[in-house]
Design a protein around this motif. Sequence first.
Motif, short mmCIF file in Angstrom:
data_model
loop_
_atom_site.label_atom_id
_atom_site.label_comp_id
_atom_site.label_asym_id
_atom_site.label_seq_id
_atom_site.Cartn_x
_atom_site.Cartn_y
_atom_site.Cartn_z
N LEU A 104 0.84 -1.19 0.00
CA LEU A 104 0.00 0.00 0.00
C LEU A 104 0.87 1.25 0.00
O LEU A 104 0.63 2.21 -0.72
CB LEU A 104 -0.93 -0.03 1.21
N VAL A 105 1.93 1.23 0.83
CA VAL A 105 2.87 2.35 0.86
C VAL A 105 3.60 2.47 -0.46
O VAL A 105 3.84 3.57 -0.96
CB VAL A 105 3.88 2.16 2.02
N ALA A 106 3.95 1.32 -1.05
CA ALA A 106 4.66 1.34 -2.34
C ALA A 106 3.81 1.98 -3.43
O ALA A 106 4.33 2.70 -4.30
CB ALA A 106 5.05 -0.08 -2.74
N VAL A 107 2.49 1.73 -3.41
CA VAL A 107 1.59 2.34 -4.40
C VAL A 107 1.62 3.86 -4.28
O VAL A 107 1.70 4.58 -5.28
CB VAL A 107 0.16 1.79 -4.22
N GLU A 108 1.55 4.36 -3.05
CA GLU A 108 1.55 5.81 -2.85
C GLU A 108 2.89 6.43 -3.25
O GLU A 108 2.93 7.50 -3.85
CB GLU A 108 1.22 6.13 -1.40
N ILE A 109 3.99 5.75 -2.92
CA ILE A 109 5.31 6.25 -3.32
C ILE A 109 5.42 6.30 -4.83
O ILE A 109 5.94 7.27 -5.42
CB ILE A 109 6.42 5.38 -2.70
N PHE A 110 4.93 5.24 -5.49
CA PHE A 110 4.99 5.21 -6.95
C PHE A 110 4.19 6.37 -7.56
O PHE A 110 4.61 7.00 -8.53
CB PHE A 110 4.45 3.87 -7.46
#
Length: 776
Positions: free
Chosen positions: A730-736
Amino acid sequence: MLMCVAPCGSEIQRPSPACHLDLVRTIEDYEYVQDGDIIIGGVFTVNHFMTGLGPKKDYVNSMMVCLRPIPPYYRYFLTMLFAISEMNKDPTILPNMTLGFHMYDSCNDNRKAVKSILQILSGPGQTVPNYSCRKSGKLIGFIGDQNSETTVNIAQILALYRYTQVSYGATTSVLNDRNMYPTFLRTVQSNRTIYFILSNLLQFFGWTWVGILSSDDDSGNEETQLLTQNLTMKGICVAYMIKIKPGVMSITENTFKNSIETIRMSSAQVIILCGTFSSFMADLLKEVRHMLYDKTFIFGPKIASNAFLMEHFREMLTGSLAVEFYNLPVPDMKSFYDSFQVVNHPQDMLLEHIWLLYLHCSGTNESSNRFYSKVYKVSLFNCSGTKRVTEFISFQNPGLTDRVYKAVYSLVHALHNMYLSIGSQAPEKIAQIPKSQCSENCLPGTRKVPRSGIHACCYDCVRCSEGEISNVSDSENCQQCSYNEWPNEKKDQCVQKRLDFLSYSNDHLGLVFALFSSILCAITGLILLVFILHQDTAIVKANNRNLSFTLLVSIMLSFLCVFFFLGRPADISCLLRQISFGILFTIAISCVLAKTIIVCVAFKTIKPGNLWQHLFRTKFSNVIAIICSFIQIIICVIWLSVSPPFQDLDTSSYQDKIIVQCNEGSVIGFYSVLGYMGFLAAVSFVLAFMVRTLPDSFNEAKYITFSMLVFCSVWTAMIPAYLSTRGKYLVAVEIFAILSSSSGVLGCIFFPKCYIILWRPELNTKTSIMERRIFK
């Protein structure tokens, strides 16, 4: 076998003088006992020495006390506890048997070591030589001791009874005699090997003129003899040999003065230390410290593992050479060591003594407190007892830890192999107990389920359900693990759930994000530098350079705010991550919106040469950016005031791991921040699309249209992905989304301008701009 079983223990009210022989009476006997089917004896040196309290000549009637416990030696003591604990957990080693121990601290004293061995052989209660009063558990062997002097005395007794002894530190070559010590083994090399290697080392460096400092005892005499033999064979000469007697030595004594003068006058630059390092040798080294800084010391592993020498003479020993034992592979024991605190082990007298000596913490026994306070000349006070033994710097030195572990490991596995060998040789049918039962025993990790029928003895074994364990055979029910634990693969033990978060150090995905964020931030900084260096050129001035600078800075900081999303979430990082990217993105989009409105107003509503056109180009754009950004700041302040983000542990989404995440607090606040950014981006996109064909300088409106198209596409696609993922993804999606949208704005708006500034400077003129406008 000279040991025999006699009526002892509770049946003996008054043992006869011939049966009872208490060699050493101590104020505190450091005894550690754990029952088991098989008992391993242990004699360890933890306290540095003993002293007597009573008549000097009447040793039997005098009271003895152990002093100066050394933390790294206590580490060896704990290592044996760890090894036994680990092997008890392994069902493949000595199945259906438990290992116990009976351990003592020898206090580096021969008499205390002998007394401890006799006590272990006799069992609990009174020391009864030649008799075993042990009611349960079979004694199979001994571990220890560390020093050669105490180990030799122990080996002489155990050789009579044919008990196996494995030493983890004794190096004396005397123990090589298999006739006198047939059951002695060790996990270190003997002095003969050590000094053979040391003499080769001296020959390699061409050091043929050396001095020797040695203790004047059995250990020192043996080691100097072996050393001189090997040195003579290599053609190395001894300039002087100083032997230090184990007695009180004053600087006024002639022998002490002569030793100092010998060292001072000698031209030997290499000094070999051997024998037993004692406080008297330390006194000599301390007295001649100023003369030894240009000397090179050589010593073997026994002295190299001496924590006192390494700590108090570190500066003097800098540049010295030591022959050390090679490291043996052992398990990681740090978590086991960390659990040893006085508050967790109030009955551990050795641990309490270490706290008293090094931290001046009072113990539970008031009389002992008064005594040790007087002996150590310190004032004691109450401590919390929460300091870990691993926090002592000297404890962190592994020393002979691997040798202790291998000593226990070898002894237990040898016994295990012996049992297997006996079992394979014995007839399979008067050697095994007949087995008659309806169902097989249910192993740990399973539970019994009664079969349909009238016989309760017939049942099936089924594995425990998810999240449950059973750690005993034939368990009726399985036990639920706690919320932060999960069953291991065998379901016979609860283990800690692993923590799941996007790490920037141990996670490849986090490393990639950190790398891209740093690279994109650096690129943005370079573009900002190019614009600053060319701020007076036509292309930079054409579209409000102040807005361009603000936009570049906000994009650069947006790339850096990615680091708030990496690593284990905490309350402060959860607070900063959403607020920082929300405000920074809003500033960036506000600048883009201001640029778009200026283009739209300038060409749609304002006639050329009008006063309002100049006002819009200079002031109005800044006002738009400030007002739009300020509204987002107000939204964030309200969010933080009502329900700010905080660290949260999700223990229910996954069974085998705990998600360490940020709870956004107010969901309305979070989506208000995103919604407001989306609103600004949508307005900017619509306005830019409307004026995309106008003859603006360098197609600014067209670039803004593409950048907002990228921005809106990324964040529109992010929402469903964000709602359908958990944990670090979920954090990776926002960072992307942050990296992609920021890169889109940066690339669409500034790359074309950088191309003209750096590679087509002929187009970066006012004349060229006017010509292209007229052409359009």
